[in-house]
Motif scaffolding. Structure first.
Motif, mmCIF file in Angstrom:
data_model
loop_
_atom_site.group_PDB
_atom_site.id
_atom_site.type_symbol
_atom_site.label_atom_id
_atom_site.label_comp_id
_atom_site.label_asym_id
_atom_site.label_seq_id
_atom_site.Cartn_x
_atom_site.Cartn_y
_atom_site.Cartn_z
ATOM 1 N N ASN A 40 0.860 -1.178 0.000
ATOM 2 C CA ASN A 40 0.000 0.000 0.000
ATOM 3 C C ASN A 40 0.900 1.233 0.000
ATOM 4 O O ASN A 40 1.540 1.553 1.001
ATOM 5 C CB ASN A 40 -0.919 -0.002 1.219
ATOM 6 N N SER A 82 0.093 4.216 0.007
ATOM 7 C CA SER A 82 -0.412 5.312 0.828
ATOM 8 C C SER A 82 0.167 5.236 2.233
ATOM 9 O O SER A 82 0.145 6.220 2.965
ATOM 10 C CB SER A 82 -1.937 5.268 0.917
ATOM 11 N N LEU A 130 3.898 11.211 -3.996
ATOM 12 C CA LEU A 130 3.036 10.147 -4.504
ATOM 13 C C LEU A 130 3.524 9.577 -5.833
ATOM 14 O O LEU A 130 3.572 8.353 -6.012
ATOM 15 C CB LEU A 130 1.599 10.658 -4.656
ATOM 16 N N LEU A 162 -3.717 1.617 -3.087
ATOM 17 C CA LEU A 162 -3.641 2.914 -2.431
ATOM 18 C C LEU A 162 -4.998 3.410 -2.006
ATOM 19 O O LEU A 162 -6.022 3.026 -2.547
ATOM 20 C CB LEU A 162 -2.932 3.944 -3.305
ATOM 21 N N PRO A 183 -5.891 9.136 -3.254
ATOM 22 C CA PRO A 183 -4.770 10.007 -2.874
ATOM 23 C C PRO A 183 -5.082 11.500 -2.780
ATOM 24 O O PRO A 183 -4.277 12.247 -2.247
ATOM 25 C CB PRO A 183 -3.742 9.740 -3.971
#
Length: 194
Positions: free
Chosen positions: A11, A13, A21, A38, A41
């Motif tokens: 992941n 994130s 990112l 993810l 975002p």
């Protein structure tokens, strides 16, 4: 004991957050991951500019990573929010605005797993009202995901409860383990039989 036949998803994130990112897919690939997932975002933009979506798609493709899971808009993650599925008003509106955007992004990436986070209880709002709203929003998301052959999971952040939806089924947020056929009397946006 080896893991040569096991595939792992990272992941991005949660990991590689020291990087912007758009650099995380390449970092994941460099660490040996070919699959990533993810959270949505853009915490302040359930419907980001197309150029932002294109840049993320390019970063994922350029790194050679597959997107295997994507959250729908869920508010401030990490942070105080725990999803938007059940939160009345603006958060629910943002969730609904995000559905087609998230599903289309998933489609372009070949992603077949989307996740909708339930959200926190809202003081002064009847829990049944939140549960009903969550079910309505989940059905809308599941129908959109079904158009691309994807599944939608509803995750309760109050516990580790996670349920998957398929067309023609509904899950009650108050009894997440019990899937039942959608009664023919249930019509949009609550539920409907496939």
């Amino acid at each position: 004991m080896g893991f040569t036949d096991t595939r792992f998803t990272v992941n991005i994130s949660i990991l590689f957050t020291e990087l912007p990112l758009l650099e995380r897919p390449a970092a994941a690939a460099a660490a040996g991951f070919s699959a990533v997932e993810l959270w949505w975002p853009w915490v302040d933009a359930p419907v980001p500019e197309q150029s932002e979506l294109d840049a993320l798609r390019d970063a994922l493709n350029d790194a050679g990573t597959r997107l295997t899971g994507l959250n729908f808009y869920a508010g401030q993650l990490p942070g105080p929010d725990r999803g938007a599925l059940s939160v009345p008003g603006e958060e629910s509106d943002k969730f609904r605005a995000n559905i087609d955007v998230a599903v289309e992004f998933a489609r372009t990436m070949g992603c077949k797993s989307l996740n909708a986070l339930y959200g926190n209880r809202v003081e002064g709002v009847d829990p049944q009202v939140q549960d009903t709203l969550a079910l309505e929003n989940l059905v809308l998301a599941a129908r959109a995901a079904d158009r691309i052959g994807a599944t939608t999971a509803r995750t309760s952040t109050r516990s580790s409860t996670r349920t998957r939806t398929r067309p023609g089924t509904c899950r009650s947020p108050t009894t997440p383990a019990a899937a039942r056929p959608a009664p023919a009397s249930w019509t949009s946006p609550t539920c409907s039989a496939a």
